[in-house]
Scaffold this motif. Structure first.
Motif, mmCIF file in Angstrom:
data_model
loop_
_atom_site.group_PDB
_atom_site.id
_atom_site.type_symbol
_atom_site.label_atom_id
_atom_site.label_comp_id
_atom_site.label_asym_id
_atom_site.label_seq_id
_atom_site.Cartn_x
_atom_site.Cartn_y
_atom_site.Cartn_z
ATOM 1 N N ILE A 1 10.723 -1.075 -10.704
ATOM 2 C CA ILE A 1 11.766 -1.915 -10.117
ATOM 3 C C ILE A 1 11.150 -3.232 -9.636
ATOM 4 O O ILE A 1 9.937 -3.362 -9.524
ATOM 5 C CB ILE A 1 12.467 -1.204 -8.943
ATOM 6 C CG1 ILE A 1 11.428 -0.866 -7.851
ATOM 7 C CG2 ILE A 1 13.195 0.038 -9.421
ATOM 8 C CD1 ILE A 1 12.045 -0.311 -6.568
ATOM 9 N N ILE A 2 12.031 -4.201 -9.360
ATOM 10 C CA ILE A 2 11.596 -5.472 -8.779
ATOM 11 C C ILE A 2 11.721 -5.366 -7.266
ATOM 12 O O ILE A 2 12.779 -4.965 -6.744
ATOM 13 C CB ILE A 2 12.450 -6.646 -9.276
ATOM 14 C CG1 ILE A 2 12.433 -6.724 -10.802
ATOM 15 C CG2 ILE A 2 11.954 -7.954 -8.667
ATOM 16 C CD1 ILE A 2 11.134 -7.161 -11.386
ATOM 17 N N LYS A 3 10.655 -5.736 -6.557
ATOM 18 C CA LYS A 3 10.674 -5.623 -5.098
ATOM 19 C C LYS A 3 10.250 -6.944 -4.467
ATOM 20 O O LYS A 3 9.351 -7.619 -4.961
ATOM 21 C CB LYS A 3 9.708 -4.510 -4.654
ATOM 22 C CG LYS A 3 9.608 -4.377 -3.126
ATOM 23 C CD LYS A 3 8.709 -3.234 -2.733
ATOM 24 C CE LYS A 3 8.520 -3.190 -1.204
ATOM 25 N NZ LYS A 3 9.811 -3.038 -0.479
ATOM 26 N N LYS A 4 10.905 -7.290 -3.370
ATOM 27 C CA LYS A 4 10.546 -8.474 -2.597
ATOM 28 C C LYS A 4 9.930 -8.010 -1.273
ATOM 29 O O LYS A 4 10.542 -7.249 -0.533
ATOM 30 C CB LYS A 4 11.776 -9.345 -2.349
ATOM 31 C CG LYS A 4 11.447 -10.662 -1.670
ATOM 32 C CD LYS A 4 12.616 -11.633 -1.742
ATOM 33 C CE LYS A 4 13.777 -11.185 -0.896
ATOM 34 N NZ LYS A 4 14.838 -12.225 -0.810
ATOM 35 N N THR A 5 8.697 -8.478 -0.996
ATOM 36 C CA THR A 5 7.963 -8.028 0.182
ATOM 37 C C THR A 5 7.497 -9.225 0.990
ATOM 38 O O THR A 5 6.851 -10.134 0.444
ATOM 39 C CB THR A 5 6.729 -7.199 -0.224
ATOM 40 O OG1 THR A 5 7.133 -6.129 -1.075
ATOM 41 C CG2 THR A 5 6.025 -6.648 1.008
ATOM 42 N N LYS A 6 7.782 -9.230 2.286
ATOM 43 C CA LYS A 6 7.299 -10.290 3.158
ATOM 44 C C LYS A 6 6.021 -9.833 3.843
ATOM 45 O O LYS A 6 5.969 -8.755 4.444
ATOM 46 C CB LYS A 6 8.348 -10.667 4.203
ATOM 47 C CG LYS A 6 7.916 -11.855 5.062
ATOM 48 C CD LYS A 6 9.044 -12.381 5.931
ATOM 49 C CE LYS A 6 8.589 -13.614 6.705
ATOM 50 N NZ LYS A 6 9.673 -14.200 7.510
ATOM 51 N N LEU A 7 4.980 -10.649 3.751
ATOM 52 C CA LEU A 7 3.698 -10.329 4.352
ATOM 53 C C LEU A 7 3.672 -10.775 5.814
ATOM 54 O O LEU A 7 4.277 -11.785 6.169
ATOM 55 C CB LEU A 7 2.565 -11.005 3.584
ATOM 56 C CG LEU A 7 2.466 -10.680 2.085
ATOM 57 C CD1 LEU A 7 1.291 -11.419 1.466
ATOM 58 C CD2 LEU A 7 2.329 -9.171 1.862
ATOM 59 N N THR A 8 2.975 -10.017 6.625
ATOM 60 C CA THR A 8 2.836 -10.340 8.047
ATOM 61 C C THR A 8 1.361 -10.232 8.430
ATOM 62 O O THR A 8 0.508 -9.895 7.604
ATOM 63 C CB THR A 8 3.669 -9.371 8.907
ATOM 64 O OG1 THR A 8 3.150 -8.035 8.722
ATOM 65 C CG2 THR A 8 5.140 -9.395 8.513
ATOM 66 N N GLU A 9 1.069 -10.503 9.702
ATOM 67 C CA GLU A 9 -0.300 -10.348 10.180
ATOM 68 C C GLU A 9 -0.743 -8.889 10.083
ATOM 69 O O GLU A 9 -1.897 -8.583 9.773
ATOM 70 C CB GLU A 9 -0.407 -10.836 11.631
ATOM 71 C CG GLU A 9 -0.179 -12.327 11.820
ATOM 72 C CD GLU A 9 -1.347 -13.158 11.314
ATOM 73 O OE1 GLU A 9 -2.398 -12.562 10.981
ATOM 74 O OE2 GLU A 9 -1.206 -14.398 11.246
ATOM 75 N N GLU A 10 0.189 -7.969 10.370
ATOM 76 C CA GLU A 10 -0.152 -6.548 10.329
ATOM 77 C C GLU A 10 -0.144 -5.998 8.913
ATOM 78 O O GLU A 10 -0.909 -5.077 8.591
ATOM 79 C CB GLU A 10 0.842 -5.744 11.184
ATOM 80 C CG GLU A 10 0.820 -6.076 12.662
ATOM 81 C CD GLU A 10 1.523 -7.390 12.981
ATOM 82 O OE1 GLU A 10 2.361 -7.832 12.157
ATOM 83 O OE2 GLU A 10 1.226 -7.997 14.031
ATOM 84 N N PHE A 11 0.741 -6.520 8.077
ATOM 85 C CA PHE A 11 0.851 -6.028 6.705
ATOM 86 C C PHE A 11 0.579 -7.198 5.754
ATOM 87 O O PHE A 11 1.486 -7.883 5.299
ATOM 88 C CB PHE A 11 2.253 -5.457 6.446
ATOM 89 C CG PHE A 11 2.394 -4.773 5.102
ATOM 90 C CD1 PHE A 11 1.895 -3.491 4.912
ATOM 91 C CD2 PHE A 11 3.020 -5.409 4.036
ATOM 92 C CE1 PHE A 11 2.028 -2.860 3.677
ATOM 93 C CE2 PHE A 11 3.153 -4.784 2.806
ATOM 94 C CZ PHE A 11 2.655 -3.504 2.631
ATOM 95 N N GLY A 12 -0.703 -7.446 5.504
ATOM 96 C CA GLY A 12 -1.110 -8.552 4.639
ATOM 97 C C GLY A 12 -1.197 -8.150 3.182
ATOM 98 O O GLY A 12 -0.759 -7.053 2.782
ATOM 99 N N TYR A 13 -1.803 -9.017 2.396
ATOM 100 C CA TYR A 13 -1.867 -8.781 0.948
ATOM 101 C C TYR A 13 -2.745 -7.573 0.620
ATOM 102 O O TYR A 13 -2.439 -6.800 -0.292
ATOM 103 C CB TYR A 13 -2.404 -10.030 0.241
ATOM 104 C CG TYR A 13 -2.307 -9.952 -1.263
ATOM 105 C CD1 TYR A 13 -1.091 -9.737 -1.896
ATOM 106 C CD2 TYR A 13 -3.449 -10.081 -2.057
ATOM 107 C CE1 TYR A 13 -0.996 -9.663 -3.280
ATOM 108 C CE2 TYR A 13 -3.374 -10.016 -3.440
ATOM 109 C CZ TYR A 13 -2.147 -9.800 -4.049
ATOM 110 O OH TYR A 13 -2.074 -9.714 -5.416
ATOM 111 N N GLU A 14 -3.825 -7.377 1.362
ATOM 112 C CA GLU A 14 -4.689 -6.218 1.097
ATOM 113 C C GLU A 14 -3.939 -4.919 1.360
ATOM 114 O O GLU A 14 -4.059 -3.952 0.583
ATOM 115 C CB GLU A 14 -5.941 -6.293 1.973
ATOM 116 C CG GLU A 14 -6.906 -7.406 1.568
ATOM 117 C CD GLU A 14 -8.188 -7.357 2.378
ATOM 118 O OE1 GLU A 14 -8.359 -6.373 3.150
ATOM 119 O OE2 GLU A 14 -9.001 -8.283 2.237
ATOM 120 N N GLU A 15 -3.173 -4.886 2.429
ATOM 121 C CA GLU A 15 -2.381 -3.687 2.714
ATOM 122 C C GLU A 15 -1.318 -3.467 1.644
ATOM 123 O O GLU A 15 -1.053 -2.315 1.245
ATOM 124 C CB GLU A 15 -1.707 -3.812 4.089
ATOM 125 C CG GLU A 15 -2.645 -3.671 5.283
ATOM 126 C CD GLU A 15 -3.530 -4.881 5.488
ATOM 127 O OE1 GLU A 15 -4.576 -4.744 6.139
ATOM 128 O OE2 GLU A 15 -3.172 -5.969 4.962
#
Length: 609
Positions: free
Chosen positions: A533-547
């Motif tokens: 599926i296609i998913k849109k994810t917003k990154l935060t300080e707690e949930f960054g790209y590595e996470e």
């Protein structure tokens, strides 16, 4: 050798630097030319070229105007033809008269010299208008009016300047109106006739295959130079009209393909502009620049605030242009290479003919060029935005391919707030895309009619994701004059049956490869077939790209939206570095998404407990 090399290096470097920092290249070209010429004395154009200097300048300007003519299409005149006609006649006349009066009463030039300067400054020019329009992006018919005016006004202004000069030298200045009218008629006759004849010669020669491919560009260049020279011999400065007419006729005929000629002339124009502005600026003298005064700046203020708006108002009255469009046209009139070249010639000639004030023509013209380019270049975007005639930033996508997963990708981009148009020859897929609310075009994206019929407002990128490697590459080649090469994207070519390992496509025959790794058409098809599926994810300080990568180990990042709303594409050649506040649009497996949601739900329940 050092001087010639310096001209080329400085000229091209200036345009490169201007592109990098997004300012009009003419400003850096003039700055470097002044530093290399009057300030340091490193480049002396007269010593480099001698008596050949002005003929070289004239021929270069002719080639630039020919290239400008190649960009004009008669179809653009359906709604703006009358306005363009009035600007070239009424607007030019008013600009000439008011500019002459301002030069006489503000700068203090003798009346004949003031009339000559007014004629020189009638022109605007494609060398400054077209880059400005690319930067500002006004609505189409405003852009069309300004382009047509800038290209056609150059030969008109040059001819008027020549006729004024001849009247002054001949001592018949009181007959200038009659001489100008008669001279313009001769210019139209010789310039128009020779230009149309030269275009017909090229069309017939190409249509009958009389010119081999490798000689088509040289023969075109030869014909441009020959037409310009012949027309000038019959009527001074009518050659500029001849080459412009030749370009317009070639651009609007349907008999032969001239894309390769257009490409060659565009490249040649960049090199010529690089050299011309450096050389003309280098030819200024420190003593000449000292002739400028406060009155010179007041004169330019009058040109910008009064002369241009009055001439545009008179030319557009009772037209169907909206007042906002008329106001923007009135706020754009930078001067370019023709004004610089013509003033360079007449400054010397007027001094030689006993008019010492003639030395003022060159520095005042260059000051007008610098100030108007600065003013309109810096303020153009603001004017367009305030007046509501600026097109939206073209971040949208033209997507070739309407298979179901391509529609899903298009829908994700559209839902993120960007314009998307899908193009395909599969009618069923097109209907499915339309049912999803996606703007679509049924037909071949490689056809000439497609470019005219597809609304590209807001579209600045191509994404070729069809199952055919050759079609994807051809699409990139087809659209490389519509979009920037950095905005042409295609899927990694996939292995074809019976052609093991045949995935490579020469770089000059393809766009930027998207989504990374082995993400070709069939890989994506298998992923979506298995439930991706296609998913849109917003990154935060707690949930960054590595996470994000740890949670979705098999995810395929597609697009990145930064904090300012700019959309970027994940490509093989330039990996992106997502950070907090960014939004990633990606392909993830449905099972991974369920696992993540389940984990998040369990964490929420534990927190509540």
């Amino acid at each position: 050798m050092l001087g010639l090399a310096a001209v080329l290096v400085l000229g091209v470097s200036a345009q490169w630097l201007a592109w990098r920092i997004n300012i009009p290249s003419i400003l850096i070209l003039l700055l470097l030319g002044i530093i290399a010429g009057p300030i340091t004395g490193f480049i002396d154009p007269d010593e480099l070229f001698g008596e050949a200097f002005f003929p070289i300048i004239s021929l270069s300007v002719a080639i630039i105007l020919f290239e400008g003519g190649l960009s004009l299409k008669f179809s653009e005149l359906r709604s703006t033809g009358l306005v363009v006609q009035r600007l070239l006649i009424v607007g030019a006349l008013i600009s000439w008269i008011l500019g002459s009066l301002a030069a006489h009463y503000i700068i203090g030039l003798d009346f004949p010299l003031a009339v000559l300067l007014g004629a020189i400054l009638v022109v605007t020019g494609p060398t400054v208008i077209i880059p400005l329009l690319m930067q500002v992006r006004p609505v189409e018919r405003v852009s069309s009016v300004l382009r047509w005016e800038s290209i056609l006004i150059d030969p008109i202004g040059a001819v008027i300047a020549v006729l004024v000069y001849e009247a002054i030298v001949a001592g018949r200045f009181n007959e200038i109106t009659w001489m100008a009218g008669f001279g313009i008629m001769k210019t139209l006759f010789y310039g128009g006739g020779i230009g149309a004849g030269a275009a017909l010669f090229m069309i017939l020669s190409l249509k009958r295959y009389l010119i081999p491919d490798f000689l088509q560009n040289p023969v075109t260049l030869m014909t441009v130079v020959a037409a310009y020279t012949l027309s000038n011999l019959l009527q001074s400065e009518s050659g500029l009209l001849a080459v412009t007419v030749m370009g317009v006729v070639l651009a609007n005929q349907k008999s032969v393909d001239i894309k390769h000629i257009v490409e060659f002339k565009e490249n040649l124009r960049v090199l010529l502009l690089a050299g011309l502005f450096i050389l003309l600026a280098a030819r200024l003298k420190v003593a000449d620049m000292k002739l400028l005064s406060v009155g010179s700046f007041i004169f330019i203020f009058v040109l910008i605030v009064f002369v241009r708006p009055i001439s545009v108002l008179a030319s557009t009255v009772f037209s169907d242009l909206k007042w906002r469009e008329r106001a923007f046209i009135a706020s754009v009139a930078p001067r370019g290479i023709v004004a610089a070249a013509v003033s360079s010639v007449f400054a010397i000639r007027m001094v030689e003919n006993g008019y010492p004030q003639g030395s003022v023509l060159l520095p005042i013209t260059f000051l007008v060029i610098i100030v108007t380019v600065l003013f309109y270049g810096i303020g153009g975007s603001t004017f367009a935005r305030r007046l509501g005639v600026e097109q939206p930033t073209p971040q949208g996508f033209l997507i070739l391919g309407s298979q179901p997963w391509a529609v899903e990708i298009a829908k994700a981009v559209k839902d993120a707030g960007f314009k998307v148009v899908i193009v395909d020859t599969n009618l069923n897929n097109i209907f499915a895309a339309r049912m999803q609310g996606i703007t679509s075009y049924y037909g071949s994206g490689l056809s000439e009619t497609a470019l005219k019929e597809i609304g590209l407002e807001g579209i600045g990128r191509l994404l070729a994701i069809t199952p055919n490697n050759e079609v994807n590459s051809l699409a990139v080649l087809h659209f490389n004059k519509v979009f920037e090469s950095s905005e042409l994207y295609q899927l990694l070519p996939h292995e074809e049956e019976g052609k093991k390992g045949k995935r490579e496509v020469p770089k000059h025959l393809r766009g930027r490869l998207v989504f990374g790794g082995d993400t070709d058409y069939w890989y994506l098809a298998r992923r979506f077939a298995s439930g991706a599926i296609i998913k849109k994810t917003k990154l935060t300080e707690e949930f960054g790209y590595e996470e994000f990568r740890k949670k979705y180990q098999t995810a395929i990042p597609l697009f990145l939206i930064n904090e300012t709303g700019q959309l970027s594409v994940f490509t093989v050649d330039k990996p992106l570095k997502p950070g907090p506040g960014n939004v990633i649009i990606s392909i993830v497996d449905a099972a991974d998404e369920k696992a993540v949601k389940k984990e998040a739900k369990a964490a929420d329940e534990a927190h509540q407990y």
